[in-house]
Design an enzyme around this catalytic site. Structure first.
Site, PDB file in Angstrom:
ATOM      1  CG  ASP A 256       0.762   8.581  58.733  1.00  0.00           C
ATOM      2  OD1 ASP A 256       1.932   8.701  59.114  1.00  0.00           O
ATOM      3  OD2 ASP A 256      -0.005   9.538  58.535  1.00  0.00           O
TER       4      ASP A 256
HETATM    5  C1  GLC Z   1      -2.881   9.176  57.556  1.00  0.00           C
HETATM    6  C2  GLC Z   1      -3.691   8.239  56.749  1.00  0.00           C
HETATM    7  C3  GLC Z   1      -4.880   7.756  57.489  1.00  0.00           C
HETATM    8  C4  GLC Z   1      -4.513   7.320  58.871  1.00  0.00           C
HETATM    9  C5  GLC Z   1      -3.798   8.410  59.599  1.00  0.00           C
HETATM   10  C6  GLC Z   1      -3.400   8.043  60.962  1.00  0.00           C
HETATM   11  O1  GLC Z   1      -3.496  10.404  57.577  1.00  0.00           O
HETATM   12  O2  GLC Z   1      -4.087   8.808  55.541  1.00  0.00           O
HETATM   13  O3  GLC Z   1      -5.461   6.746  56.773  1.00  0.00           O
HETATM   14  O4  GLC Z   1      -5.636   6.930  59.581  1.00  0.00           O
HETATM   15  O5  GLC Z   1      -2.671   8.756  58.870  1.00  0.00           O
HETATM   16  O6  GLC Z   1      -2.813   9.087  61.637  1.00  0.00           O
HETATM   17  C1  GLC Z   2      -1.836  11.671  55.391  1.00  0.00           C
HETATM   18  C2  GLC Z   2      -0.907  12.201  56.431  1.00  0.00           C
HETATM   19  C3  GLC Z   2       0.517  12.165  55.938  1.00  0.00           C
HETATM   20  C4  GLC Z   2       0.846  10.791  55.419  1.00  0.00           C
HETATM   21  C5  GLC Z   2      -0.152  10.315  54.395  1.00  0.00           C
HETATM   22  C6  GLC Z   2       0.069   8.897  53.958  1.00  0.00           C
HETATM   23  O1  GLC Z   2      -1.878  12.527  54.310  1.00  0.00           O
HETATM   24  O2  GLC Z   2      -1.237  13.525  56.798  1.00  0.00           O
HETATM   25  O3  GLC Z   2       1.405  12.511  56.955  1.00  0.00           O
HETATM   26  O4  GLC Z   2       2.134  10.837  54.866  1.00  0.00           O
HETATM   27  O5  GLC Z   2      -1.440  10.399  54.947  1.00  0.00           O
HETATM   28  O6  GLC Z   2      -0.213   7.984  54.954  1.00  0.00           O
END
Ligand code: GLC
Ligand code: GLC
Length: 814
Positions: free
Chosen positions: A487
Site C-alpha cells: 500500500d
Molecule cells: C497498509 C500499511 C500501512 C498503511 C496503510 C494505508 O496497511 O501497512 O502502513 O498506512 O496500508 O492504508
Molecule cells: C496491510 C494491508 C494490506 C497490504 C499490506 C502491505 O497489511 O492490510 O492490504 O497489502 O499492509 O502494505
C-alpha cells in the site's frame, strides 16, 4: 523472558504475569456479537460493526494503557479493602494471577487476602450476548463478607461519534432499570430498535448507571468511590455517561464457593413493538426476558460453554498435524487456525492496533484471508466471495474496500490499487480447490451492486485478469496504479502537503510506473485461471491464459531482472526501484518472493539466485525484512514507504505477511530446511522465549516485526488482524508439509526439513478423513504414495469413488 506458557491440551495460552509488555488480547464471539478482551479484562464489545454498533467504551492509546473493560471489583466488607482480581484497573499485588486465553473465551483470576476469584468470559453460539461467570472462593480459615461489583461503561453506539460529539452525547444518554437488569437505551426513543442490557444472576445489593455516581468526581476506574464506600447508589443516568454496575453481597464460610453470572447483551425489537405498553417510552422487554432468564442460569451457561468447545473441536479437527516440531504443531493445530478465523471475522477492524472505527473489509485482504479459513468455513467463504465480487466494477477494477453492513464498495481509503482484482482469482481458486463446488462459477453476480449488471462469477474472474492486460506500461509490465500489494509504494502520488493521504492522492497520470510484483501475481493467478477454465471444458481459453502468462514471464525475465534478483518496480520517470543501481531500496522481498512462488525463473536458475540474494540481503534472525537498504529520507516519487523511519513497517520492517512468499519459493526449489527455518523465525510460539523483546502475543502472528535498521529490532507490532495469519498457515500446511488442495484432489508433496523422520496428519477434505503419515527414507523430496495399501501413480489422491469416508495415505520420502 516469558510471561506465561502454552497449555496445548486445553488449547490455551496461560499468562501468569499481568503486566505483559502490551495488552495480550483474545476475541470473544464468532458470528455477529464480538468482543476483544485483554489479559487484564480490558476491551470492548460490539454487534457486527465495531464502529456503528459499539456496546461499550474503550480508551485508546491512553496512559495507563488498556482502560475500559469488563471489570470486577471485590471488597472485603470488614476491612474495607477492595481490589480487582484481573489486576486492572486497581493494580494490586494479587497472587496466583492467571489469564487463560482459549478458543473464543478467556478466564482471568487471582487470589487476594485469601479470597480467590476468577471470571470466565465467552459469547455463546447463536446469541448476541456475552456471559461472565464470576466464581468467588473463600480460602480463609474464617468467614468472609465480600461485596462483588461488576461494571461496564456503555458506548453511545457510534464509536466515532461517541468519541467526538460531546455537545450532543452528554444529553442523549438514557437507561432503564427493571427487575435488577440495566438497560441502555440511548436513541431508542428515535430511530434505533436496539438496546443493550447488563444483567446479574444474584439479587442486587445495589446498582449504578451514571458514571460519576459510581466513580466519584475526578476519580478513575482504579478507585471508584462507590466501591470504596461499599455501597452502590442506585443512580439513574440522564445524559452524561451511562454505565452498568451491579453489587452482590456474599457471606462465605471457609472453603465456600459462589458463582455469579452476568450477561452483557444486545437486543433488537421489531419496529412496531418497540415499546411496552405501546405508546409509552418504555422498552418492550418481552422479547429479551427469556434470553436473559436462560443464560443467568449457571447450568445453561455451562452448557453453552460446552457447545462452544465442541464448535472449536470440529473446526480445528479438520486439520491436525503431528510433526517433530512443537511450534509447527501448536500453531497449525490451534493458534494459527484460530487467528485465521478471527481475521476472517474481523477483517482489519478491531484489535489493539485497529480502532474498529477506520476501515471496512479490504478487497485484497479478504481474498487472501480465504487461504487460511476456507477449509473451516466453506459456506461463509462462498458468501464472502460473492459479496466481494458484487463490489467489483464492470471494468474488472475493484474498490479497495467495502462496508460489511451495507456490502457496498467505497473509496474512502483509496482506489486504483492495480493488484486488487487479481486477488479475487486467488480467493476463488482457493475455494474451488477446497470444496470442488464449481457451481459457484455460474452464480450471477452484479458489478458494483448495480441491479441488471449481473454476470457469472466466472466472467468476473475473466475481467479481473483482463484488467491487468489492459493496463500495461512501457516495458509491458503491469501498471501499478495507486499501489500494489504494498500500500505504501505510491509511485503516482507525489504528495508534498503534510497530512495528505497517500492512499487517495494522485498527481501523476499513472501511465509509466510499473510493478514486478503484479507481474508475478499475474503469472501465478493466470495459471490458476487456466486450470479453472480447463475444469469448465474451456481448453482454448485456458491456452490463451497460458500464452499471456508465458509472455508476462518473458517480460519479467527480461525487464524485471536486475542481474542477481528481481526488480521491484519502475517509477514514474521509468527509473528502477529495487535495483543495485539504486542507492537505497536496492532489493525487495515482494517481487523476489512472489516471482519465485509463481515459478518464474525456476528453469533458468533466476529463482535460485533471487532467493539466495534475499537470504543474503534481507534475511535476519527475526525474519526477512521488506527491503534494503531502508529509505533514509522522504522521497516524493515513492510516497508512504519512505514516510516510515528506517526499519518500521513497509520501510524495511519485517513485514510478516510477505515472508511466507519466500518460504513457498524455497519449498518450490526443494529447500525444506530453509523454508522451515524462515517459518520459525517469525513463528510467534518459537519467539515466546523473547517475549520482552517481541512484546506482542506469543500465540498469534503480528503484521510487523521491527527490522534490523530499527533501534527496536525484533519488536513486533500490529498483532492479530493481518494477512500474515492466512499466508503462514497456507505456506506451512500446503507447501512445507505439502498437504495441498487441488481441483482434482488432495496433493501430497512435503518439502520438510531433512532431519524430520516424517510427520502424521489428519485432514478432512470434501467430507473424507485422510489419515496421512509421511516417512522419510532419504533426504530428498521425492514422494511415493500408498493409498489404502495400494501404491498410486503421481501424488494427487483423488476422492474415493466408492463413497468411503476414511482413507489412509502413506508417503515415503526419498
Ligand atoms: C497498509 C500499511 C500501512 C498503511 C496503510 C494505508 O496497511 O501497512 O502502513 O498506512 O496500508 O492504508
Ligand atoms: C496491510 C494491508 C494490506 C497490504 C499490506 C502491505 O497489511 O492490510 O492490504 O497489502 O499492509 O502494505
Amino acid at each position: 523472558m516469558k510471561f506465561g506458557y502454552f497449555d496445548d491440551r486445553n488449547r490455551e495460552y496461560v499468562i501468569t504475569q499481568p503486566d505483559t509488555p502490551l495488552p495480550w488480547i483474545n476475541y470473544l464471539g464468532c458470528q455477529e456479537y464480538y468482543g476483544i478482551i485483554s489479559n487484564t479484562a480490558g476491551g470492548y464489545s460490539f454487534y457486527r460493526d465495531a464502529r456503528l454498533r459499539r456496546l461499550t467504551r474503550y480508551r485508546y492509546n491512553n496512559a495507563p494503557m488498556d482502560l475500559g473493560g469488563r471489570y470486577i471489583y471485590l471488597r472485603d466488607d470488614e476491612s474495607h479493602q477492595f481490589w480487582s482480581p484481573s489486576w486492572q484497573p486497581t493494580r494490586h499485588d494479587i497472587e496466583n494471577y492467571s489469564c487463560r486465553h482459549g478458543m473464543g473465551y478467556t478466564v482471568i483470576g487471582s487470589t487476594y487476602s485469601g479470597i480467590e476469584a476468577h471470571t470466565r468470559y465467552f459469547v455463546p453460539l447463536d446469541e448476541n450476548l456475552e456471559i461472565w461467570q464470576v466464581t468467588v472462593t473463600n480460602r480463609r480459615a474464617t468467614r468472609a463478607r465480600i461485596s462483588t461489583f461488576a461494571s461496564i461503561e456503555f458506548c453511545l453506539w457510534d464509536a466515532q461519534d461517541d468519541a467526538t460529539n460531546f455537545q450532543r452525547n452528554f444529553n442523549v444518554g438514557e437507561v432503564e432499570v427493571e427487575e435488577g437488569v440495566i438497560y441502555h437505551k440511548t436513541e431508542y426513543r428515535e430511530r434505533r430498535n436496539h438496546f443493550a442490557y447488563f444483567a446479574c444472576s444474584v439479587p442486587n445489593a445495589g446498582f449504578d448507571t451514571q458514571r460519576e455516581a459510581f466513580l466519584g468526581r475526578y476519580r478513575g476506574w482504579d478507585s471508584p468511590a462507590a466501591v470504596e464506600a461499599g455501597q452502590l447508589t442506585n443512580s439513574i443516568a440522564h445524559g452524561w455517561s451511562p454505565i452498568g454496575a451491579h453489587q452482590v453481597k456474599l457471606d462465605l464460610a471457609p472453603g465456600e464457593t459462589r458463582q455469579i453470572v452476568l450477561l452483557l447483551g444486545y437486543h433488537e425489537n421489531p419496529a412496531n413493538q418497540k415499546f411496552d405498553p405501546a405508546g409509552s417510552q418504555t422498552i418492550n422487554k418481552k422479547t429479551v426476558r427469556p434470553v436473559i432468564a436462560k443464560y443467568l442460569d449457571t447450568k445453561e451457561a455451562d452448557a453453552a460453554f460446552e457447545r462452544l468447545g465442541q464448535h472449536w473441536d470440529k473446526l480445528l479437527g479438520i486439520l491436525q498435524v503431528s510433526t517433530p516440531d512443537v511450534h509447527t504443531n501448536r500453531m497449525v493445530n490451534i493458534w494459527n487456525a484460530y487467528q485465521c478465523m478471527v481475521t476472517f471475522n474481523l477483517s482489519r477492524s478491531a484489535s489493539f492496533f485497529e480502532s474498529g472505527i477506520g476501515r471496512g473489509l479490504g478487497f485484497r485482504d479478504s481474498n487472501q484471508d480465504l487461504l487460511g479459513f476456507v477449509h473451516m468455513a466453506p459456506t461463509r467463504a462462498r458468501r464472502r466471495i460473492l459479496d466481494l465480487a458484487a463490489t467489483q466494477l464492470a471494468t474488472g477494477g475493484a474498490y479497495h474496500q467495502y462496508q460489511p453492513l451495507t456490502k457496498r464498495g467505497n473509496n474512502d481509503i483509496g482506489s486504483g490499487f492495480n493488484d486488487d482484482p487479481l486477488w479475487l482469482i486467488v480467493g476463488v481458486s482457493a475455494y474451488l480447490k477446497e470444496t470442488g463446488d464449481r457451481c459457484i462459477l455460474d452464480e450471477k453476480v452484479p458489478f458494483d451492486n448495480e441491479p441488471g449488471s449481473e454476470k457469472t462469477l466466472y466472467e468476473h474472474l475473466r475481467r479481473s485478469f483482463a484488467y491487468t492486460l489492459e493496463r500495461l506500461g512501457p516495458h509491458g509490465l503491469p501498471l501499478i496504479g495507486r499501489a500494489d500489494w504494498n500500500d505504501c509504494l505510491n509511485l503516482n502520488c507525489f504528495s508534498s502537503t503534510p497530512g495528505q493521504s497517500f492512499q487517495t492522492t494522485t498527481n501523476k497520470d499513472g501511465k509509466v510506473a510499473e510493478s514486478v510484483l503484479i507481474a508475478g501475481l499475474f503469472v501465478y493467478v493466470g495459471r490458476e485461471l487456466a486450470e479453472i477454465a480447463k475444469s469448465r471444458g474451456l481448453n482454448a481459453e485456458a491456452s490463451t491464459y497460458l500464452c499471456k502468462v508465458a509472455k508476462m514471464e518473458q517480460i519479467v525475465l527480461e525487464h524485471g531482472w536486475d542481474g542477481e534478483w528481481f526488480l521491484r518496480a519502475y517509477d514514474d520517470f521509468g527509473a528502477k526501484i529495487g535495483s543495485k543501481e539504486c542507492t537505497e531500496g536496492k532489493i525487495f522481498i515482494e517481487s523476489n518472493g512472489f516471482c519465485a512462488l509463481a515459478g518464474i525463473g525456476l528453469d533458468d536458475g533466476k529463482a535460485v539466485l533471487a532467493l539466495a540474494a534475499t537470504r543474503e540481503h534481507l534475511a535476519t534472525r527475526h525474519g526477512i525484512v521488506l527491503q534494503q537498504p531502508p529509505y533514509s529520507k522522504y522521497y516524493l516519487n515513492l510516497g508512504e514507504i519512505s514516510s516510515y523511519p528506517p526499519g518500521y513497517k513497509e520501510n524495511a520492517g519485517i513485514f510478516c505477511h510477505a515472508n511466507p512468499w519466500v518460504m513457498i519459493g524455497e519449498a518450490r526449489l526443494g529447500h525444506g530446511d530453509q523454508a522451515h527455518d524462515y517459518y520459525l523465525r517469525i513463528n510467534p510460539s518459537a519467539r515466546e522465549e523473547i517475549s520482552e523483546l517481541h512484546r506482542c502475543e506469543p500465540y498469534v502472528y503480528a503484521q510487523m516485526i521491527a527490522g534490523k535498521d530499527a533501534p527496536t529490532f525484533g519488536e513486533a507490532k500490529n498483532s492479530w488482524l493481518t494477512g500474515t495469519a492466512a499466508w503462514n498457515y497456507y505456506a506451512v500446511v500446503q507447501w512445507i508439509l505439502g498437504i495441498r488442495t487441488t481441483l482434482n484432489g488432495l496433493e501430497i508433496a512435503p518439502v520438510i526439513p531433512k532431519n524430520w523422520p516424517g510427520y502424521k496428519a489428519t485432514r478432512i477434505f470434501r467430507g473424507v478423513a485422510y489419515h496421512i503419515s509421511i516417512e522419510r527414507k532419504g533426504d530428498g523430496n521425492q514422494i511415493a504414495l500408498i493409498v489404502d495399501d495400494s501404491p498410486i501413480a503421481g501424488n494427487i489422491v483423488s476422492p474415493p469413488s466408492d463413497g468411503r469416508k476414511e482413507v489412509t495415505i502413506k508417503g515415503i520420502l526419498r
